[in-house]
Design an enzyme around this catalytic site. Sequence first.
Site, mmCIF file in Angstrom:
data_model
loop_
_atom_site.group_PDB
_atom_site.id
_atom_site.type_symbol
_atom_site.label_atom_id
_atom_site.label_comp_id
_atom_site.label_asym_id
_atom_site.label_seq_id
_atom_site.Cartn_x
_atom_site.Cartn_y
_atom_site.Cartn_z
ATOM 1 N N LYS A 12 0.819 -1.217 0.000
ATOM 2 C CA LYS A 12 0.000 0.000 0.000
ATOM 3 C C LYS A 12 0.861 1.280 0.000
ATOM 4 O O LYS A 12 2.068 1.225 0.267
ATOM 5 C CB LYS A 12 -0.920 -0.026 1.225
ATOM 6 C CG LYS A 12 -2.019 -1.109 1.157
ATOM 7 C CD LYS A 12 -2.889 -1.035 2.421
ATOM 8 C CE LYS A 12 -4.074 -1.973 2.355
ATOM 9 N NZ LYS A 12 -4.926 -1.848 3.569
ATOM 10 N N TYR A 52 -12.545 -2.115 -3.656
ATOM 11 C CA TYR A 52 -12.976 -2.293 -2.269
ATOM 12 C C TYR A 52 -14.493 -2.265 -2.110
ATOM 13 O O TYR A 52 -15.001 -1.982 -1.015
ATOM 14 C CB TYR A 52 -12.356 -1.204 -1.390
ATOM 15 C CG TYR A 52 -11.003 -1.561 -0.790
ATOM 16 C CD1 TYR A 52 -10.802 -2.767 -0.109
ATOM 17 C CD2 TYR A 52 -9.932 -0.663 -0.849
ATOM 18 C CE1 TYR A 52 -9.573 -3.084 0.466
ATOM 19 C CE2 TYR A 52 -8.700 -0.975 -0.277
ATOM 20 C CZ TYR A 52 -8.531 -2.185 0.384
ATOM 21 O OH TYR A 52 -7.324 -2.498 0.970
ATOM 22 N N ASN A 115 -1.779 0.226 6.992
ATOM 23 C CA ASN A 115 -1.265 -1.054 7.482
ATOM 24 C C ASN A 115 -0.423 -1.807 6.449
ATOM 25 O O ASN A 115 -0.244 -3.012 6.531
ATOM 26 C CB ASN A 115 -2.404 -1.905 8.045
ATOM 27 C CG ASN A 115 -3.480 -2.181 7.006
ATOM 28 O OD1 ASN A 115 -3.318 -1.854 5.836
ATOM 29 N ND2 ASN A 115 -4.577 -2.793 7.428
ATOM 30 N N HIS A 118 -2.214 -5.322 1.586
ATOM 31 C CA HIS A 118 -3.522 -5.957 1.388
ATOM 32 C C HIS A 118 -3.292 -7.401 0.975
ATOM 33 O O HIS A 118 -2.325 -7.692 0.260
ATOM 34 C CB HIS A 118 -4.300 -5.253 0.260
ATOM 35 C CG HIS A 118 -5.485 -6.064 -0.217
ATOM 36 N ND1 HIS A 118 -6.703 -6.015 0.411
ATOM 37 C CD2 HIS A 118 -5.606 -6.988 -1.213
ATOM 38 C CE1 HIS A 118 -7.536 -6.865 -0.185
ATOM 39 N NE2 HIS A 118 -6.884 -7.472 -1.184
ATOM 40 N N GLU A 129 -9.685 -10.491 -7.554
ATOM 41 C CA GLU A 129 -8.686 -9.431 -7.365
ATOM 42 C C GLU A 129 -7.508 -9.577 -8.336
ATOM 43 O O GLU A 129 -6.971 -8.573 -8.822
ATOM 44 C CB GLU A 129 -8.206 -9.437 -5.915
ATOM 45 C CG GLU A 129 -9.317 -9.016 -4.943
ATOM 46 C CD GLU A 129 -8.910 -9.014 -3.485
ATOM 47 O OE1 GLU A 129 -9.758 -8.653 -2.637
ATOM 48 O OE2 GLU A 129 -7.746 -9.356 -3.166
#
Length: 136
Positions: A12, A52, A115, A118, A129
């Site tokens: 990310k 998402y 964080n 993913h 995905e």
Amino acid sequence: MSNIEQTLSIIKPDAVERNLQDDIKKMFTDNGFSIKDEKKIQISKTEAEEFYKVHQSKPFYNDLCSYLSSGPIVVMKLEKDNAIIANRKLMGATDPLKADNGTIRKKYGISIDKNSVHGSDSVENAKIEIDFFFNS
Ligand code: UDP
Ligand code: MG
């Protein structure tokens, strides 16, 4: 019996911004994942909203989509025996404060929103995905 799977991983924006992609990729390869495909890209907010969309009813959805589209990301197709669960385990809990020692989020995550990684959460979502980033 072996159960080779592929899963989608995203490094990310918070991690790419700190130039952690090589360290994180090494954690994957040290843990037996092969990186079958990868690319560094920046997606639009609309693409993040599509990616998402399972979270569209959540209070954090808008911020999450703004964040994922805020800077470059590295998307990877990872392969390993039971890759989906193995990746979830190596990533650690969504909140880095709750992540186990030795996980990517414990080591590099800043907060529940930043964080660092993913990972797909099921065989079905891994296919969706991977298609989203690599087969479109
Ligand atoms: N997220 C957030 N606030 C929350 C829960 C989740 O910002 O209270 C973000 C976080 O970046 C997380 C992403 O939304 O990685 C997707 O949430 P999910 O529950 O699917 O967690 P993950 O599968 O990434 O562990
Ligand atoms: Mg998830």
